[in-house]
Design a protein around this motif. Structure first.
Motif, PDB file in Angstrom:
ATOM      1  N   PRO A 119      -6.993  -3.081 -12.062  1.00  0.00           N
ATOM      2  CA  PRO A 119      -6.654  -4.502 -11.742  1.00  0.00           C
ATOM      3  C   PRO A 119      -5.219  -4.582 -11.270  1.00  0.00           C
ATOM      4  O   PRO A 119      -4.925  -5.194 -10.353  1.00  0.00           O
ATOM      5  N   LYS A 120      -4.334  -3.563 -11.688  1.00  0.00           N
ATOM      6  CA  LYS A 120      -3.012  -3.624 -11.438  1.00  0.00           C
ATOM      7  C   LYS A 120      -2.705  -3.039 -10.065  1.00  0.00           C
ATOM      8  O   LYS A 120      -2.064  -3.831  -9.211  1.00  0.00           O
ATOM      9  N   LEU A 121      -3.682  -2.136  -9.686  1.00  0.00           N
ATOM     10  CA  LEU A 121      -3.460  -1.504  -8.366  1.00  0.00           C
ATOM     11  C   LEU A 121      -4.062  -2.533  -7.276  1.00  0.00           C
ATOM     12  O   LEU A 121      -3.330  -2.884  -6.364  1.00  0.00           O
ATOM     13  N   GLU A 122      -4.868  -3.462  -7.567  1.00  0.00           N
ATOM     14  CA  GLU A 122      -5.419  -4.394  -6.903  1.00  0.00           C
ATOM     15  C   GLU A 122      -4.484  -5.384  -6.556  1.00  0.00           C
ATOM     16  O   GLU A 122      -4.346  -6.006  -5.277  1.00  0.00           O
ATOM     17  N   TRP A 123      -3.777  -5.857  -7.728  1.00  0.00           N
ATOM     18  CA  TRP A 123      -2.999  -7.053  -7.527  1.00  0.00           C
ATOM     19  C   TRP A 123      -1.826  -6.477  -6.815  1.00  0.00           C
ATOM     20  O   TRP A 123      -1.095  -7.154  -6.137  1.00  0.00           O
ATOM     21  N   LEU A 124      -1.315  -5.272  -6.944  1.00  0.00           N
ATOM     22  CA  LEU A 124      -0.171  -4.719  -6.155  1.00  0.00           C
ATOM     23  C   LEU A 124      -0.311  -4.812  -4.670  1.00  0.00           C
ATOM     24  O   LEU A 124       0.292  -5.086  -3.709  1.00  0.00           O
ATOM     25  N   ARG A 125      -1.764  -4.211  -4.374  1.00  0.00           N
ATOM     26  CA  ARG A 125      -2.050  -4.677  -2.918  1.00  0.00           C
ATOM     27  C   ARG A 125      -1.810  -5.850  -2.356  1.00  0.00           C
ATOM     28  O   ARG A 125      -1.705  -6.188  -1.263  1.00  0.00           O
ATOM     29  N   SER A 126      -2.571  -6.881  -3.379  1.00  0.00           N
ATOM     30  CA  SER A 126      -2.611  -8.125  -2.771  1.00  0.00           C
ATOM     31  C   SER A 126      -1.188  -8.667  -2.597  1.00  0.00           C
ATOM     32  O   SER A 126      -0.998  -9.875  -1.862  1.00  0.00           O
ATOM     33  N   CYS A 127      -0.375  -8.432  -3.305  1.00  0.00           N
ATOM     34  CA  CYS A 127       1.038  -8.898  -3.398  1.00  0.00           C
ATOM     35  C   CYS A 127       1.993  -8.310  -2.630  1.00  0.00           C
ATOM     36  O   CYS A 127       3.455  -8.566  -2.307  1.00  0.00           O
ATOM     37  N   GLY A 128       1.534  -7.022  -2.122  1.00  0.00           N
ATOM     38  CA  GLY A 128       2.397  -6.384  -1.214  1.00  0.00           C
ATOM     39  C   GLY A 128       3.385  -5.325  -1.882  1.00  0.00           C
ATOM     40  O   GLY A 128       4.429  -4.965  -1.691  1.00  0.00           O
ATOM     41  N   GLY A 129       3.315  -5.094  -3.159  1.00  0.00           N
ATOM     42  CA  GLY A 129       3.987  -4.535  -3.925  1.00  0.00           C
ATOM     43  C   GLY A 129       3.855  -2.804  -3.781  1.00  0.00           C
ATOM     44  O   GLY A 129       2.675  -2.409  -3.239  1.00  0.00           O
ATOM     45  N   ASN A 130       5.091  -2.333  -4.234  1.00  0.00           N
ATOM     46  CA  ASN A 130       4.657  -0.623  -4.193  1.00  0.00           C
ATOM     47  C   ASN A 130       3.871  -0.127  -5.360  1.00  0.00           C
ATOM     48  O   ASN A 130       4.073  -0.737  -6.537  1.00  0.00           O
ATOM     49  N   ILE A 131       3.134   0.862  -4.932  1.00  0.00           N
ATOM     50  CA  ILE A 131       2.302   1.561  -5.975  1.00  0.00           C
ATOM     51  C   ILE A 131       3.244   2.721  -6.489  1.00  0.00           C
ATOM     52  O   ILE A 131       3.186   3.827  -5.802  1.00  0.00           O
ATOM     53  N   VAL A 132       4.234   2.656  -7.587  1.00  0.00           N
ATOM     54  CA  VAL A 132       4.868   3.536  -8.132  1.00  0.00           C
ATOM     55  C   VAL A 132       4.355   4.156  -9.360  1.00  0.00           C
ATOM     56  O   VAL A 132       4.669   3.506 -10.325  1.00  0.00           O
ATOM     57  N   ASP A 143       0.928  -1.214  -0.162  1.00  0.00           N
ATOM     58  CA  ASP A 143      -0.237   0.005   0.052  1.00  0.00           C
ATOM     59  C   ASP A 143       0.880   1.219  -0.013  1.00  0.00           C
ATOM     60  O   ASP A 143       0.468   2.171   0.292  1.00  0.00           O
ATOM     61  N   ARG A 144       2.032   1.154  -0.374  1.00  0.00           N
ATOM     62  CA  ARG A 144       2.967   2.435  -0.513  1.00  0.00           C
ATOM     63  C   ARG A 144       2.767   3.079  -1.608  1.00  0.00           C
ATOM     64  O   ARG A 144       2.713   2.491  -2.767  1.00  0.00           O
TER      65      ARG A 144
END
Ligand code: ZN
Length: 346
Positions: free
Chosen positions: A295-308, A122-123
């Motif tokens: 969908p990418k934003l949701e996937w990033l949240r689900s796998c703990g990725g940074n939203i850059v 969620d960063r």
């Protein structure tokens, strides 16, 4: 490299053009791997699998920015030659989501390591590359929209090649935004130079680096190389030049296939995961961008990725009424994501 057949039940596999490759199998309590994981991880994160091709125009005697922006967009679309919106899952890397390496890491790293990464989830890092002098006219409007949503962002500038509007940069700094470096110029040659030549260019950016306390870098047009990474640490602490999945770089497709920060040659690489307005190159309309990226934003949240996120304030990119509205929609979506303020280097 010879490929082995793994014992036990194969739980992860991949395909090359010639054959299927078993990647991970389970046998009783133990896992078997096709490759040595640390070596493989390094191989992927440094994009050693990628063939970097020097675009022809970087060998031309004139700067390609002499081509007007809208025409550059058309030319870029032609040069990239791949439709980002086609959704063809057989192409590598997948776009906008390439989850093979993340999935593999999840299996190999196990739940504890993923739990650690979840702290980073969620960063939100908002970044902008100011490619032309005309881009400065839209900076305050975009920055104000970010402030209204509680964000501060990073603005990457080109040291030479256009007249820098220091008034705008001072305003940004006084409002707690950060300034980053987007190369000495934007002729896209930097990544193809020898380490010594790269130093010669970056040394000429020292005054700007000191004036704005710059500690991050993004290479023009996402062009990156081992030589570039070998010297970057002498100038900055953070790098945003790598994407998790990259179909935009004119040097060829690639990506580190990873959505969290990692160390490379003494600097922290923060992969860009949402190159928001690059999609304009593929004729995605401004009002469709948020829908495309959701969908990418949701996937990033689900796998703990940074939203850059990255955009360009220039008129042929995000410097238009339609794009400002689209970016505001994105900010509204992101403002509902719990977050820390701005990221490292931002
Ligand atoms: Zn740029």
């Amino acid at each position: 490299m010879p490929v082995r057949t793994l014992e036990g039940q194969v739980i992860l596999w991949g395909h090359t053009e010639e054959q299927r490759v078993d990647l991970v199998s389970v046998e009783g309590e133990s896992l078997h791997f096709q490759y040595d994981w640390p070596v493989w991880q390094e191989y992927v994160l440094t994009e050693s699998y990628r063939t970097l091709t020097r675009p022809f125009y970087t060998r031309m005697p004139f700067h390609y920015h002499v081509v007007p922006g809208p025409l550059r967009n058309i030319a870029a679309r032609f040069l990239l030659g791949r439709d980002a919106t086609a959704g063809d899952t057989n192409e590598f890397p997948g776009f906008p989501i390439e989850q093979g390496f993340e999935l593999l890491h999840h299996v190999i790293g196990g739940p504890v390591e993923m739990g650690q990464h979840r702290r980073l989830s969620d960063r939100v890092f908002l970044t902008h590359d100011i490619d032309t002098a005309e881009g400065f006219a839209f900076v305050k409007d975009i920055a104000q929209r970010e402030m209204d949503c509680g964000f501060r962002s990073l603005w990457n500038i080109v040291a030479s090649g256009y007249r820098i509007d220091h008034g705008v940069l001072e305003w940004l700094v006084s409002n707690d935004f950060r300034v980053g470096l987007h190369g000495y110029n934007h002729d896209n040659k930097l990544a193809f130079l020898e380490a010594g030549q790269i130093r010669e260019r970056l040394d000429q950016c020292r005054d700007l680096i000191e004036r704005y306390r710059i500690n991050s870098f993004r290479s023009p047009s996402w062009l990156r190389s081992d030589a570039l990474y070998s010297v970057l640490g002498e100038y900055v602490e953070y790098d945003y030049s790598t994407l998790d999945t990259d179909i935009f770089c004119p040097g060829g497709v690639g990506g580190c296939l990873w959505t969290k920060s990692f160390e490379r040659e003494g600097i922290t690489v923060i992969p860009t995961t949402v190159p928001f307005d690059d999609l304009l190159l593929f004729k995605v309309q401004p009002h469709d961008l948020c829908k495309f990226w959701r969908p990418k934003l949701e996937w990033l949240r689900s796998c703990g990725g940074n939203i850059v996120v990255n955009t360009h304030p220039d008129p042929h990119r995000s410097g238009s009424a339609a794009m400002l509205a689209s970016y505001s929609d994105l900010l509204q979506t992101l403002s509902r994501v719990p977050r820390t303020a701005a990221g490292p280097g931002a």
